[in-house]
Design a protein around this motif. Structure first.
Motif, PDB file in Angstrom:
ATOM      1  N   LEU A 193      13.381  -1.691  -6.038  1.00  0.00           N
ATOM      2  CA  LEU A 193      12.426  -2.192  -5.052  1.00  0.00           C
ATOM      3  C   LEU A 193      12.376  -3.715  -5.003  1.00  0.00           C
ATOM      4  O   LEU A 193      12.870  -4.389  -5.897  1.00  0.00           O
ATOM      5  N   ASP A 194      11.708  -4.208  -3.964  1.00  0.00           N
ATOM      6  CA  ASP A 194      11.259  -5.599  -3.853  1.00  0.00           C
ATOM      7  C   ASP A 194      12.389  -6.612  -3.938  1.00  0.00           C
ATOM      8  O   ASP A 194      12.581  -7.280  -4.956  1.00  0.00           O
ATOM      9  N   TRP A 195      13.085  -6.776  -2.821  1.00  0.00           N
ATOM     10  CA  TRP A 195      14.247  -7.663  -2.762  1.00  0.00           C
ATOM     11  C   TRP A 195      13.935  -9.011  -2.123  1.00  0.00           C
ATOM     12  O   TRP A 195      14.844  -9.735  -1.714  1.00  0.00           O
ATOM     13  N   SER A 196      12.672  -9.385  -2.065  1.00  0.00           N
ATOM     14  CA  SER A 196      12.300 -10.613  -1.362  1.00  0.00           C
ATOM     15  C   SER A 196      12.798 -11.881  -2.058  1.00  0.00           C
ATOM     16  O   SER A 196      12.884 -12.940  -1.433  1.00  0.00           O
ATOM     17  N   GLU A 197      13.127 -11.797  -3.362  1.00  0.00           N
ATOM     18  CA  GLU A 197      13.615 -12.969  -4.092  1.00  0.00           C
ATOM     19  C   GLU A 197      15.128 -12.942  -4.295  1.00  0.00           C
ATOM     20  O   GLU A 197      15.672 -13.779  -5.021  1.00  0.00           O
TER      21      GLU A 197
ATOM     22  N   PRO B  12      21.180   1.659  -5.035  1.00  0.00           N
ATOM     23  CA  PRO B  12      20.188   2.375  -4.226  1.00  0.00           C
ATOM     24  C   PRO B  12      18.956   1.509  -3.942  1.00  0.00           C
ATOM     25  O   PRO B  12      18.426   0.844  -4.832  1.00  0.00           O
ATOM     26  N   THR B  13      18.529   1.518  -2.693  1.00  0.00           N
ATOM     27  CA  THR B  13      17.325   0.808  -2.264  1.00  0.00           C
ATOM     28  C   THR B  13      16.483   1.753  -1.413  1.00  0.00           C
ATOM     29  O   THR B  13      16.981   2.774  -0.936  1.00  0.00           O
TER      30      THR B  13
ATOM     31  N   ALA C 186      10.375   4.254   2.480  1.00  0.00           N
ATOM     32  CA  ALA C 186      10.218   5.584   1.888  1.00  0.00           C
ATOM     33  C   ALA C 186      10.063   5.456   0.386  1.00  0.00           C
ATOM     34  O   ALA C 186      10.693   4.610  -0.256  1.00  0.00           O
ATOM     35  N   ALA C 187       9.217   6.313  -0.196  1.00  0.00           N
ATOM     36  CA  ALA C 187       9.049   6.326  -1.651  1.00  0.00           C
ATOM     37  C   ALA C 187      10.343   6.766  -2.312  1.00  0.00           C
ATOM     38  O   ALA C 187      11.104   7.575  -1.769  1.00  0.00           O
ATOM     39  N   LEU C 188      10.605   6.222  -3.484  1.00  0.00           N
ATOM     40  CA  LEU C 188      11.792   6.581  -4.252  1.00  0.00           C
ATOM     41  C   LEU C 188      11.508   7.774  -5.158  1.00  0.00           C
ATOM     42  O   LEU C 188      10.374   7.996  -5.579  1.00  0.00           O
ATOM     43  N   ARG C 189      12.553   8.527  -5.447  1.00  0.00           N
ATOM     44  CA  ARG C 189      12.410   9.631  -6.398  1.00  0.00           C
ATOM     45  C   ARG C 189      12.185   9.089  -7.815  1.00  0.00           C
ATOM     46  O   ARG C 189      12.642   8.019  -8.158  1.00  0.00           O
ATOM     47  N   GLY C 190      11.495   9.868  -8.628  1.00  0.00           N
ATOM     48  CA  GLY C 190      11.328   9.510 -10.024  1.00  0.00           C
ATOM     49  C   GLY C 190      10.139   8.605 -10.249  1.00  0.00           C
ATOM     50  O   GLY C 190       9.151   8.620  -9.514  1.00  0.00           O
ATOM     51  N   ARG C 191      10.252   7.783 -11.278  1.00  0.00           N
ATOM     52  CA  ARG C 191       9.170   6.888 -11.667  1.00  0.00           C
ATOM     53  C   ARG C 191       9.748   5.575 -12.154  1.00  0.00           C
ATOM     54  O   ARG C 191      10.956   5.445 -12.372  1.00  0.00           O
ATOM     55  N   GLU C 192       8.859   4.591 -12.331  1.00  0.00           N
ATOM     56  CA  GLU C 192       9.317   3.287 -12.785  1.00  0.00           C
ATOM     57  C   GLU C 192       9.953   3.381 -14.165  1.00  0.00           C
ATOM     58  O   GLU C 192       9.539   4.185 -14.994  1.00  0.00           O
TER      59      GLU C 192
ATOM     60  N   LEU D 284       0.845  -1.186   0.000  1.00  0.00           N
ATOM     61  CA  LEU D 284       0.000   0.000   0.000  1.00  0.00           C
ATOM     62  C   LEU D 284       0.882   1.238   0.000  1.00  0.00           C
ATOM     63  O   LEU D 284       2.019   1.218   0.479  1.00  0.00           O
ATOM     64  N   ARG D 285       0.342   2.346  -0.527  1.00  0.00           N
ATOM     65  CA  ARG D 285       1.059   3.612  -0.460  1.00  0.00           C
ATOM     66  C   ARG D 285       0.202   4.623   0.277  1.00  0.00           C
ATOM     67  O   ARG D 285      -0.981   4.802  -0.033  1.00  0.00           O
ATOM     68  N   VAL D 286       0.814   5.275   1.256  1.00  0.00           N
ATOM     69  CA  VAL D 286       0.165   6.363   1.987  1.00  0.00           C
ATOM     70  C   VAL D 286       1.133   7.543   1.960  1.00  0.00           C
ATOM     71  O   VAL D 286       2.171   7.532   2.625  1.00  0.00           O
ATOM     72  N   GLY D 287       0.804   8.548   1.145  1.00  0.00           N
ATOM     73  CA  GLY D 287       1.718   9.678   1.009  1.00  0.00           C
ATOM     74  C   GLY D 287       3.034   9.239   0.407  1.00  0.00           C
ATOM     75  O   GLY D 287       3.070   8.637  -0.663  1.00  0.00           O
ATOM     76  N   ASP D 288       4.131   9.513   1.122  1.00  0.00           N
ATOM     77  CA  ASP D 288       5.454   9.148   0.616  1.00  0.00           C
ATOM     78  C   ASP D 288       6.003   7.894   1.273  1.00  0.00           C
ATOM     79  O   ASP D 288       7.218   7.665   1.287  1.00  0.00           O
ATOM     80  N   VAL D 289       5.109   7.044   1.796  1.00  0.00           N
ATOM     81  CA  VAL D 289       5.523   5.806   2.457  1.00  0.00           C
ATOM     82  C   VAL D 289       4.798   4.621   1.829  1.00  0.00           C
ATOM     83  O   VAL D 289       3.584   4.678   1.590  1.00  0.00           O
ATOM     84  N   PHE D 290       5.557   3.580   1.537  1.00  0.00           N
ATOM     85  CA  PHE D 290       4.990   2.320   1.079  1.00  0.00           C
ATOM     86  C   PHE D 290       4.933   1.357   2.259  1.00  0.00           C
ATOM     87  O   PHE D 290       5.924   1.210   2.997  1.00  0.00           O
ATOM     88  N   LEU D 291       3.811   0.705   2.436  1.00  0.00           N
ATOM     89  CA  LEU D 291       3.635  -0.267   3.509  1.00  0.00           C
ATOM     90  C   LEU D 291       3.520  -1.654   2.885  1.00  0.00           C
ATOM     91  O   LEU D 291       2.573  -1.939   2.144  1.00  0.00           O
TER      92      LEU D 291
END
Length: 245
Positions: A168-172, A45-46, A60-66, A16-23
């Motif tokens: 993002l997403d380093w679970s694998e 960078p992570t 924290a949200a990252l700068r820029g876009r995908e 989920l995203r709330v403002g500049d934080v991803f949960l």
């Protein structure tokens, strides 16, 4: 009042995203622990960890876009794609993470199971599955293990201008084949392969990399269908592979 934006949600985890934080909500704490550990080890960078209270990880949200989205043309520059390739090379040159990851024999067995399911359940045409199964086998050769992200798809790489601002997403994340990451990065964006390889800066086995396109797509279609996602980008890759060989 800030709104709650659902980025992705299924029965295993949700973001989920709330403002500049991803949960990130993940009931598998071993997987969440592995993600935190991998981010600490990665030389790229992570996201900043704001706080952690299991089962929630706040980033924290990252700068820029995908860098892009699967199945959608990317608006990022060739230089940004090259920067993503350079970031992958930096990661692959880092000391190995503790997780051993998959080996070729395990992947071969998993690929056989997935292909059998796709055919038995009429999820994809049998000829399409069979031909891509044959192509995919070229990826299952011995490789020198490197630090792989494990799911280096375009939506997990953020850029601002020509700079990679974070991954993002380093679970694998695990020890694995470098070409697996490069194939994931260019899956459904094959037109940017030359940019990525220019940034990566070393020769690669293109046949093995393209074989990973087939292998990754075949292995993920079942999961995507089962979790309510559209596998159209992966199916398009499988169809395009028939004209590549």
């Amino acid at each position: 009042m800030e709104e709650v934006e659902i980025i992705v949600a299924h029965h295993e985890r949700a973001t989920l995203r709330v403002g500049d934080v991803f949960l990130k909500v993940d009931t598998d704490q071993a997987r969440a622990d592995a993600e935190v550990a991998a981010m600490a080890l990665a030389p790229v960078p992570t996201p900043e960890i704001r706080w952690r209270k299991p089962p929630v990880l706040a980033l924290a949200a990252l700068r820029g876009r995908e860098l892009g989205r699967p199945g959608t043309p990317s608006a990022a520059s060739s230089e940004a794609w090259a920067a993503a390739g350079a970031a992958a090379r930096k990661l692959h040159e880092a000391p190995l993470p503790p997780s051993p990851g998959w080996n070729p024999d395990e992947l071969a067995a998993d690929l056989d199971r997935e292909c059998a399911w796709l055919i038995a359940n009429d999820a994809l045409p049998a000829g399409l599955v069979t031909r891509n199964h044959q192509i995919a086998k070229a990826a299952l050769r011995p490789w020198t293990p490197v630090f792989t992200h494990g799911d280096l798809q375009v939506a997990h790489v953020f850029v601002e201008g020509d700079e990679v601002t974070g991954i993002l997403d380093w679970s694998e994340a695990a020890q694995g084949d470098a070409l697996f990451d490069l194939a994931a990065l260019t899956l459904a964006h094959q037109e940017h392969l030359s940019d990525v390889l220019a940034g990566y800066g070393t020769d690669v086995d293109l046949d093995a990399l393209r074989a990973w396109w087939s292998l990754r797509s075949l292995r993920v279609v079942h999961w995507l269908i089962g979790h309510g996602f559209d596998p159209a980008p992966e199916v398009a890759v499988l169809e395009a592979q028939l004209f590549q060989y």
